[in-house]
Every structure is written in structure tokens, then in C-alpha cells.
Design a protein around this motif. Structure first.
Motif, mmCIF file in Angstrom:
data_model
loop_
_atom_site.group_PDB
_atom_site.id
_atom_site.type_symbol
_atom_site.label_atom_id
_atom_site.label_comp_id
_atom_site.label_asym_id
_atom_site.label_seq_id
_atom_site.Cartn_x
_atom_site.Cartn_y
_atom_site.Cartn_z
ATOM 1 N N LYS A 123 0.820 -1.200 0.000
ATOM 2 C CA LYS A 123 0.000 0.000 0.000
ATOM 3 C C LYS A 123 0.860 1.258 0.000
ATOM 4 C CE LYS A 123 -3.929 2.050 2.436
ATOM 5 N NZ LYS A 123 -4.905 1.896 3.558
ATOM 6 N N SER A 124 1.964 1.226 0.744
ATOM 7 C CA SER A 124 2.862 2.383 0.802
ATOM 8 C C SER A 124 3.515 2.633 -0.556
ATOM 9 C CB SER A 124 3.943 2.151 1.868
ATOM 10 O OG SER A 124 3.376 2.031 3.147
ATOM 11 N N ILE A 125 3.912 1.534 -1.215
ATOM 12 C CA ILE A 125 4.539 1.673 -2.535
ATOM 13 C C ILE A 125 3.556 2.274 -3.530
ATOM 14 C CG2 ILE A 125 5.471 0.379 -4.489
ATOM 15 C CD1 ILE A 125 6.659 -1.584 -2.432
ATOM 16 N N ALA A 126 2.311 1.776 -3.498
ATOM 17 C CA ALA A 126 1.302 2.299 -4.427
ATOM 18 C C ALA A 126 1.023 3.776 -4.150
ATOM 19 C CB ALA A 126 0.021 1.481 -4.314
ATOM 20 N N LEU A 154 -9.651 4.244 -7.469
ATOM 21 C CA LEU A 154 -9.754 2.779 -7.588
ATOM 22 C C LEU A 154 -8.364 2.153 -7.676
ATOM 23 C CD1 LEU A 154 -11.266 0.108 -8.073
ATOM 24 C CD2 LEU A 154 -11.353 0.717 -10.517
ATOM 25 N N LEU A 155 -7.495 2.751 -8.480
ATOM 26 C CA LEU A 155 -6.137 2.212 -8.644
ATOM 27 C C LEU A 155 -5.363 2.289 -7.340
ATOM 28 C CD1 LEU A 155 -5.310 3.853 -12.107
ATOM 29 C CD2 LEU A 155 -5.966 1.475 -11.689
ATOM 30 N N ARG A 156 -5.551 3.375 -6.594
ATOM 31 C CA ARG A 156 -4.886 3.496 -5.289
ATOM 32 C C ARG A 156 -5.425 2.428 -4.324
ATOM 33 N NH1 ARG A 156 -2.228 8.238 -3.453
ATOM 34 N NH2 ARG A 156 -1.973 9.856 -5.038
ATOM 35 N N LYS A 157 -6.736 2.289 -4.303
ATOM 36 C CA LYS A 157 -7.354 1.336 -3.377
ATOM 37 C C LYS A 157 -6.887 -0.082 -3.645
ATOM 38 C CE LYS A 157 -11.900 -0.359 -1.886
ATOM 39 N NZ LYS A 157 -13.374 -0.234 -2.070
ATOM 40 N N ARG A 158 -6.768 -0.445 -4.932
ATOM 41 C CA ARG A 158 -6.357 -1.792 -5.289
ATOM 42 C C ARG A 158 -4.835 -1.954 -5.367
ATOM 43 N NH1 ARG A 158 -9.720 -5.331 -7.211
ATOM 44 N NH2 ARG A 158 -8.087 -6.615 -6.283
ATOM 45 N N CYS A 159 -4.097 -0.857 -5.059
ATOM 46 C CA CYS A 159 -2.616 -0.899 -5.032
ATOM 47 C C CYS A 159 -2.044 -1.435 -6.342
ATOM 48 C CB CYS A 159 -2.119 -1.746 -3.860
ATOM 49 S SG CYS A 159 -2.667 -1.185 -2.244
ATOM 50 N N VAL A 160 -2.547 -0.909 -7.457
ATOM 51 C CA VAL A 160 -2.099 -1.389 -8.767
ATOM 52 C C VAL A 160 -0.663 -0.917 -9.015
ATOM 53 C CG1 VAL A 160 -2.533 -1.311 -11.251
ATOM 54 C CG2 VAL A 160 -4.451 -1.352 -9.623
ATOM 55 N N PRO A 161 0.277 -1.820 -9.290
ATOM 56 C CA PRO A 161 1.672 -1.427 -9.514
ATOM 57 C C PRO A 161 1.841 -0.679 -10.828
ATOM 58 C CG PRO A 161 1.419 -3.787 -9.852
ATOM 59 C CD PRO A 161 0.112 -3.292 -9.302
#
Length: 530
Positions: A25-28, A81-88
């Protein structure tokens, strides 16, 4: 470290999983915050300047920039949505690169709780195409691709076979010239054209073989045409031009337009000298490839030319002494200060010119075109934290002149030294402009921080070094390690040749040596009697 690792392995797997998820989560978050920050910077400078700045000073890969710049327009509305799902980020790049229908299908899957990776995007892309063109058309498309892939596996064998046939053709051409053309006569008026039946028959056979090889060439490469006509069109050294020249040569032989046959004289692309070899030389490009070529013979070190440098803002010679220690020889040193130039002339036999940089004309600089290195301690006071820091607005700023020198001279490499203040954020836009202009001249740019105390100098002297290496030079520049002997163990005889792949190693050595010597002569004067 071992104790810490033991403690981690003894932790409950559930706790470790929570830590992994928190890290993800931190990386995203950091990744999307970075994209947002770059988006804000786009409102303060042009995209071209920003690209150069992000690559040189922020270390962002140039290949990532198109996706970062396209993020707001393509995926901005889905950022939460992308943040919530932690998309790389590599999946974000795939989503931006794909078509709109596939992108929407992937976003729907994310919203439903399905994990999406790059292979998933590819599968969704195939499904989208199948739905759009129909099952039968999609199956036919797959069949054609499979056949093309299978054929491409044999392409290297066809290229090799073509090369062997060209070798046979060249051998026949050599036999023809030896038998019917002979040596050039001493008397230019002597008629040397062989009009015998044997010569005509041999020319017809040669023409017939060339036609067979030409058909094989077209089956492998198709039609490869030159953009221009005449001899000048064959002087470009690119692979495509060489291939096109070989194609044209085969057509000349296949048409019988060689030697004296059918009103052509010589073996050239134009009418003229009977003993030209341009047609044969062009065909040599198609000869079979050696899968394991012999290593290049060692260069004759006595015949190699020394590496040469041109220095601007030479001062009292500290940087030049460092370059001398790294194996370079001075072509010329420029400085506007009277005492500095007196010092240089009094202590060295180097070619020194006292002149303001802006007064040196492009015409004067052209004599140094292609020199190995352009170096200089470009005027620091406009950026010094001890001064007013007027930067580009300071009349003493010489970076624009340094860029002009690079543009006219086109050295293999350059490095310009300056103070730490040059990296202050108030000069960010100007630095970005400098980077952009230098990169537009086909140089790989790096801004590096060094301290002379790490290289044997008895004082702390932090400096920035702007290094540029032309894109055609092999190797990568990296910061020198501590100690001036780091790279000097390598024999300079191995790197002096202009085409040496170790030129970048010598450049690293040059920066190392100048880091040790650049401040030693800074305050030396040339008063009478010194």
C-alpha cells in the motif's frame, strides 16, 4: 542482520502478511503521489524541459515518462480505484498502452475485486479483439500469425543461403574481370575492351546467375530502394542504405549493366573508369555472417592518437593538470583572466588563449570538431550560495555559451564543473532547459556530486559535475570510486583509440583526476617573479 532475520522468520505468518500488505500500500501511494507531483510540475515548465529534468535529476526512466504524462487523461478519473487496489506501475503502463475497450474491461475487473496484472490485460485485449471481429476471423488471424512466426524461424537460414550464393557470384565476377578486363593500361588512349564471343558469352552467364541471386534477394528482403540517385546516394553508412546499394548492384549485374556490356563501363554505379569495384563492394555486404567472429587484433599503441581535450574557463590549470594525469593532451585552453593565462603560459607549453568565451566564433571552434573531450569549470558565481544567485539572469553565466561550444564542436564527451548552488531548486527550470538542449544534441546527461577531499585534497570542496557522453559512444558513465588510483590501473594504451569501448572508462578516470587537482591551483597568480 542475522539476528533480525531470525526474529522475522519466527514471527507469525499473519503478522508478516499484514506487513507485506502495508508495504504494498505504501509503494502504491508513493507511486501515485509521484505521478501527481509530476502533473503539478507540468504547469510550471514545458514538457520537453520537464522530461530532461526528470531523467537527469530524478532518475526516472525515459520509457516511463509517456505513461506518466498520459495518466491524467487516460486513468485520472479512476485514480482512487487504482490506489485502493494498489495497482503497480507496470500494470498502470499496460492499461495506458492498451485500447479503450480493454482498459475499461480491466477497470471493471478491478472494481469487482479481481486482481489484474500484465498477462491479464493481454488476455482481455485478445478477448476484446475476438468479440469485435468475430470468432472465425480471430481464428484466421491466429493461423496467419502462427505461420508467420514459423517462417521467421527459418529467416536466418535464408539469409545465410543468400550470402553463400552472393559469395559464388562474386567469385565468378572476379574470374570475369581477371580474364576479360585485365590490368589498367599505361596508355590512357589504348583500347582495352574485349569484344570477343567468349567475353560476351561469359557476360551472359554472369548476368543469368545475377538474376537468380536477385530473385532470392527479393524473396528475403523485398524491394529495398535508395532515396537518391547517383553515387552520392550510396555513401550513407546506415544498414538500410548498404542493403539498398547491394540490391542496386544485383540489378545492374542482372541487367548486364557492368564492365563494357550494354554501353556501361567499369564496375561502378556510374559511367567511368573500367576498373572500379563499387558494385562488388556493395555486394560484399550480403556475404555470409560469421557466427563467431575472431576478436579484433590489438591496436598498435604507438600509432594510436592520444586523447585530446579543449578546456574553457581554464583558470590556473587545476582541471587541465588532472586531465593530463588521466592521459589527455590539451588542444587549447581558453580563459579571460590575465593572471590565469600568464600562469598557464609561464608553467606549461600548452596552447593558451586569453579570450572571453562569447568572443570565440563558431568558425574558430570548428577546428576542434569531434574532439575527445570538452571540459571546463564554467563560471560559478551566478549560482554560488555566497552570492546573489542570479543564475541565468547573471551576465557572468556561461552555460549558454558552453552549450554553443558543444553544438559546434560535437565532442565525444564533455564535463562541466560548478558549485553545489547550481542544484538549488530555484534554478530547477534553468537546469531543465540546459539538460533538454544538451540531450537534443544526442548526449546522455548526468549530474553528479563529488567532494575533492575524497580524492586526496586536504580540504572539503564539494562540487557538481555535469557529464555528457555522445549516444554513439559505448559504455555507461558512472561516478568514480574514492581514490585517484581507482581507474588508473587500466593501461591507457587500451583506451586511446577513438573507437575503443573503454573510452567511457577513461572519462571516469578524467573526472577522478580532476576532482583531486581542480582546486590545487585555484588561487595561483602570475605576478612578476613567480
Amino acid at each position: 542482520m542475522a539476528e533480525k532475520a531470525d526474529n522475522m522468520t519466527s514471527e507469525d505468518p499473519g503478522a508478516l502478511m499484514k506487513r507485506i500488505l502495508a508495504n504494498r500500500k505504501s509503494i502504491a501511494k508513493a507511486q501515485f503521489d509521484m505521478i501527481a507531483s509530476i502533473g503539478q510540475m507540468r504547469s510550471t515548465m514545458s514538457d520537453d524541459d520537464l522530461r530532461s529534468f526528470l531523467v537527469v535529476e530524478c532518475g526516472i526512466p525515459r520509457s516511463d515518462l509517456p505513461s506518466i504524462f498520459a495518466f491524467d487523461e487516460t486513468l485520472g478519473s479512476c485514480e482512487s480505484l487504482l490506489r485502493k487496489r494498489c495497482v503497480p506501475f507496470h500494470v498502470v503502463k499496460a492499461l495506458i498502452a492498451t485500447d479503450a475497450d480493454t482498459r475499461q474491461a480491466a477497470l471493471d475487473a478491478l472494481a469487482e475485486g479481481t486482481d489484474v496484472d500484465v498477462p491479464t490485460v493481454a488476455r482481455l485485449r485478445r478477448l476484446t479483439i475476438r468479440n469485435r471481429i468475430g470468432a472465425s476471423a480471430y481464428a484466421e488471424r491466429g493461423r496467419q500469425r502462427a505461420m508467420t512466426a514459423a517462417a521467421s524461424k527459418q529467416s536466418h537460414l535464408r539469409v545465410q543461403a543468400l550470402g553463400e550464393n552472393v559469395a559464388t557470384l562474386l567469385s565468378e565476377i572476379d574470374e570475369f574481370t581477371e580474364r576479360f578486363v585485365g590490368e589498367p593500361p599505361c596508355d590512357p588512349n589504348e583500347d582495352v575492351v574485349d569484344r570477343s564471343e567468349a567475353c560476351i558469352s561469359a557476360a551472359v552467364r554472369l548476368r543469368s546467375h545475377a538474376r537468380i541471386v536477385l530473385r532470392e534477394f527479393k524473396s528475403v528482403y523485398g524491394e529495398v530502394e535508395l532515396p537518391g540517385k547517383g553515387v552520392a546516394g550510396f555513401r550513407n553508412e546506415s544498414h538500410r542504405h548498404k542493403l539498398a546499394a547491394a540490391h542496386e548492384s544485383l540489378k545492374r549485374f542482372a541487367d548486364g549493366k557492368f564492365a563494357w556490356y550494354e554501353k556501361f563501363s567499369g564496375f561502378a554505379f556510374e559511367h567511368g573508369y573500367l576498373w572500379q569495384t563499387e558494385l562488388q563492394d556493395a555486394l560484399a555486404y550480403l556475404l555470409p555472417c560469421d557466427p563467431e567472429p575472431d576478436p579484433a587484433p590489438e591496436e598498435n599503441t604507438e600509432a594510436t592518437k592520444p586523447l585530446r581535450f579543449l578546456e574553457i574557463c581554464a583558470g590556473a590549470g587545476g582541471q587541465a593538470i588532472g586531465l593530463l594525469g588521466a592521459g589527455f593532451e590539451p588542444a587549447r585552453l581558453y580563459d579571460m583572466d590575465l593572471n590565469a593565462t600568464r600562469t598557464l603560459k609561464k608553467n606549461w607549453t600548452w596552447p593558451v588563449t586569453r579570450k572571453r568565451l562569447e568572443k570565440v566564433s563558431d568558425r574558430d571552434l570548428q577546428q576542434f570538431q569531434g574532439i575527445d573531450l570538452l571540459a571546463g569549470g564554467v563560471e560559478c558565481r551566478p549560482f554560488s550560495q555566497a552570492g546573489k544567485q542570479l543564475g541565468a539572469n547573471d551576465s557572468r553565466n556561461l552555460f549558454d555559451e558552453a552549450i554553443r561550444y558543444v553544438k559546434v564542436i560535437r565532442p565525444r564527451a564533455f564535463f562541466f564543473e560548478n558549485v553545489e548552488g547550481f542544484a538549488d531548486k530555484k534554478f530547477l527550470k534553468y537546469r531543465a532547459s540546459v539538460f533538454k538542449r544538451l540531450k537534443a544534441l544526442d548526449y546522455r546527461i548526468g549530474l553528479h556530486k563529488l567532494n575533492a577531499r575524497d580524492f586526496g585534497l586536504a580540504q572539503s570542496r564539494p562540487r557538481l559535475v555535469l557529464v555528457g557522453v555522445h549516444k554513439d559512444e559505448p559504455g555507461l558513465f558512472s561516478l568514480p570510486k574514492d581514490g585517484i588510483t581507482t581507474t588508473m590501473g587500466e593501461s591507457l594504451a587500451d583506451v586511446n583509440h577513438p573507437s575503443s569501448p573503454n573510452f567511457t572508462s577513461v572519462l571516469i578516470s578524467a573526472v577522478t583526476w580532476t576532482s583531486a587537482h581542480s582546486a590545487r591551483s585555484l588561487r595561483v597568480s602570475a605576478l612578476p617573479g613567480t
